[in-house]
Design a protein around this motif. Structure first.
Motif, short mmCIF file in Angstrom:
data_model
loop_
_atom_site.label_atom_id
_atom_site.label_comp_id
_atom_site.label_asym_id
_atom_site.label_seq_id
_atom_site.Cartn_x
_atom_site.Cartn_y
_atom_site.Cartn_z
N TYR A 64 0.84 -1.21 0.00
CA TYR A 64 0.00 0.00 0.00
C TYR A 64 0.87 1.25 0.00
CZ TYR A 64 -4.99 -1.06 0.30
OH TYR A 64 -6.27 -1.40 -0.01
N ARG A 65 1.94 1.22 0.77
CA ARG A 65 2.82 2.39 0.83
C ARG A 65 3.43 2.68 -0.54
NH1 ARG A 65 8.05 3.07 1.55
NH2 ARG A 65 8.51 0.96 2.32
N ILE A 66 3.83 1.62 -1.24
CA ILE A 66 4.42 1.79 -2.57
C ILE A 66 3.36 2.28 -3.56
CG2 ILE A 66 5.53 0.60 -4.49
CD1 ILE A 66 7.27 1.11 -1.97
N GLN A 67 2.14 1.72 -3.48
CA GLN A 67 1.06 2.17 -4.36
C GLN A 67 0.81 3.66 -4.22
OE1 GLN A 67 -2.76 0.33 -4.50
NE2 GLN A 67 -1.97 -1.73 -4.77
N LEU A 68 0.83 4.14 -2.98
CA LEU A 68 0.55 5.55 -2.71
C LEU A 68 1.79 6.42 -2.81
CD1 LEU A 68 -1.95 5.16 0.28
CD2 LEU A 68 -2.46 5.59 -2.12
N GLN A 69 2.90 5.81 -3.19
CA GLN A 69 4.17 6.53 -3.40
C GLN A 69 4.60 7.30 -2.14
OE1 GLN A 69 3.32 8.85 -6.99
NE2 GLN A 69 4.15 7.20 -8.27
N ARG A 70 4.45 6.65 -1.00
CA ARG A 70 4.85 7.25 0.26
C ARG A 70 6.18 6.67 0.71
NH1 ARG A 70 1.19 10.19 -1.03
NH2 ARG A 70 -0.62 10.78 0.21
N THR A 71 7.01 7.47 1.34
CA THR A 71 8.23 6.99 1.96
C THR A 71 7.92 6.58 3.39
OG1 THR A 71 8.89 9.14 2.83
CG2 THR A 71 9.58 8.60 0.56
N VAL A 72 8.80 5.78 3.97
CA VAL A 72 8.62 5.40 5.37
C VAL A 72 8.64 6.65 6.25
CG1 VAL A 72 9.57 4.07 7.30
CG2 VAL A 72 9.63 3.12 4.99
N ASP A 73 9.49 7.60 5.92
CA ASP A 73 9.56 8.85 6.69
C ASP A 73 8.23 9.59 6.68
OD1 ASP A 73 12.20 8.46 7.41
OD2 ASP A 73 13.01 9.64 5.75
N GLU A 74 7.56 9.62 5.52
CA GLU A 74 6.27 10.31 5.42
C GLU A 74 5.21 9.62 6.27
OE1 GLU A 74 5.91 12.36 1.07
OE2 GLU A 74 6.17 10.18 1.08
N VAL A 75 5.19 8.29 6.22
CA VAL A 75 4.22 7.53 7.02
C VAL A 75 4.50 7.76 8.50
CG1 VAL A 75 3.29 5.25 7.56
CG2 VAL A 75 3.97 5.81 5.20
N ALA A 76 5.75 7.74 8.87
CA ALA A 76 6.13 7.95 10.27
C ALA A 76 5.71 9.33 10.75
CB ALA A 76 7.64 7.77 10.43
N ALA A 77 5.91 10.34 9.92
CA ALA A 77 5.56 11.71 10.31
C ALA A 77 4.07 11.86 10.53
CB ALA A 77 6.03 12.70 9.23
N PHE A 78 3.26 11.17 9.73
CA PHE A 78 1.81 11.29 9.83
C PHE A 78 1.25 10.45 10.98
CE2 PHE A 78 -2.60 10.34 8.90
CZ PHE A 78 -3.10 11.55 8.43
N THR A 79 1.80 9.24 11.17
CA THR A 79 1.24 8.30 12.14
C THR A 79 1.88 8.37 13.52
OG1 THR A 79 2.79 6.56 11.50
CG2 THR A 79 0.69 6.68 10.28
#
Length: 376
Positions: A13-28
């Motif tokens: 899902y992260r790859i589909q949405l073109q998100r980096t781990v850093d971006e997910v971490a910052a949001f969550t």
């Protein structure tokens, strides 16, 4: 919980949405090292972390923790493999929210109203354009239209046969619409709210044709000018549904129409002058020169009618409801969610999630519909 399967789903899902781990971490607010280990299947997330990640990816949390729960995962992967360059990061998030809204709408509809009626059409022969014309006529008949009647609220008509229709702003202006066969919600249509209001209407009818003919083919993207035979068939269905040839034959001679009269007829059909000119030529009501003249006219923006933004709204109501539509929240969907909450089907928190807003916005949103939210 199968940690490897969970991690794989989160990673994909992260790859589909073109998100980096850093971006997910910052949001969550889940740190990068922990997210990496969860994605690798080396660490079991807490229940709260699963809920947070499910909310971030706009997905039912049960999909992440169950091997049986399904989501439109394969469909979106197929979509992005075929048309990945067409979708920005923002558009991918918009599509993910659209699919979440479809699944929520399906659940609430089943809970409140039960199964919807359906429309089934079986093509005969191999002539695709004849399929389109026949299906449009049959669908108009099921909707109770005579040859002289023009469908006014096509979104409501499509929803009445179990199709989930959402209008949502997309960054890519080349994308008119998207059709996805959702494994849970079924047939789903996304129309680009960035387009002209009458173009949106035609796009919705075009995608309805994909619902009828191409549901076995998977997800599809509609880009104007595509000459694929399925796209041509979908355009023909949309034209015949919105402007049936039987009706066009009853009109006065288009060769003597003034610009004003052309605009009047286009507005009566709720289509662009461009679409009307093409339909008249196809119905052999005009020659090519007259068709081109008609196609060159424009219905003024102020004259166009949007069934989901009626004239009865005040200026402020129209502005606020247009902002909701831009995010994908139709009147139909919002009222369904409010009804579900008032009947105790969903909690206040689930209502906020379903309406893509925080608790603080709920009371304001509900008041726009003359409703109050209990428990706030």
């Amino acid at each position: 919980m199968n940690l490897q399967a969970l991690g794989d789903k989160l990673h994909r899902y992260r790859i589909q949405l073109q998100r980096t781990v850093d971006e997910v971490a910052a949001f969550t607010a889940i740190n990068v090292e922990r997210l990496n280990n969860i994605e690798k299947g080396l660490l079991e997330p807490t229940g709260d972390e699963v809920l947070i990640l499910a909310d971030y990816y706009r997905c039912d949390f049960k999909f992440f923790i169950s091997n049986e729960q399904v989501a439109p995962f394969e469909q979106t992967e197929t979509l992005y493999r075929a048309h990945g360059r067409e979708f920005s990061k923002e558009d991918r998030s918009a599509i993910q929210e659209f699919l979440y809204l479809c699944e929520t709408e399906e659940f609430l509809t089943q809970e409140i109203h039960g199964a919807a009626s359906t429309f089934a059409y079986t093509p005969r022969g191999n002539y695709f354009l004849a399929h389109a014309e026949s299906a449009a006529k049959e669908f108009r008949r099921q909707m109770g239209h005579t040859d002289r009647e023009v469908p006014r609220d096509i979104y409501s008509e499509f929803r009445s046969v179990g199709v989930h229709v959402f209008r949502r702003k997309l960054d890519n202006s080349k994308i008119s619409g998207i059709f996805v066969m959702h494994p849970v919600a079924g047939k789903c249509i996304l129309v680009n709210y960035n387009e002209d209001v009458y173009r949106q209407r035609f796009s919705a009818a075009h995608e309805m044709a994909h619902c009828i003919f191409d549901s076995e083919e998977g997800a599809s993207v509609t880009i104007p000018g595509d000459k694929d035979i399925r796209e041509v068939r979908a355009n023909r269905f949309a034209s015949c549904y919105l402007m049936p040839p039987e009706t066009l034959r009853l009109l006065s001679n288009p060769a003597i129409w003034s610009e004003e009269e052309t605009q009047k007829w286009a507005n009566n059909f709720r289509v662009s002058c461009d679409a009307l000119g093409i339909a008249l030529n196809t119905a052999k009501r005009t020659d090519l020169e007259t068709s081109r003249r008609i196609r060159g006219y424009r219905v003024t923006r102020q004259a166009k009618i949007d069934p989901e933004l009626p004239e009865s709204l005040t200026t402020q109501q129209r502005f606020r409801k247009a902002a909701l539509l831009e995010r994908g929240l139709s009147d139909h969907y919002v009222k369904l969610c409010l009804d579900a909450h008032s009947q105790g089907i969903i909690s206040l928190g689930r209502l906020a999630e379903a309406l893509l807003c925080g608790y603080g916005e709920l009371a304001i949103l509900a008041s726009l519909y003359g409703r109050t939210v209990h428990g706030y």
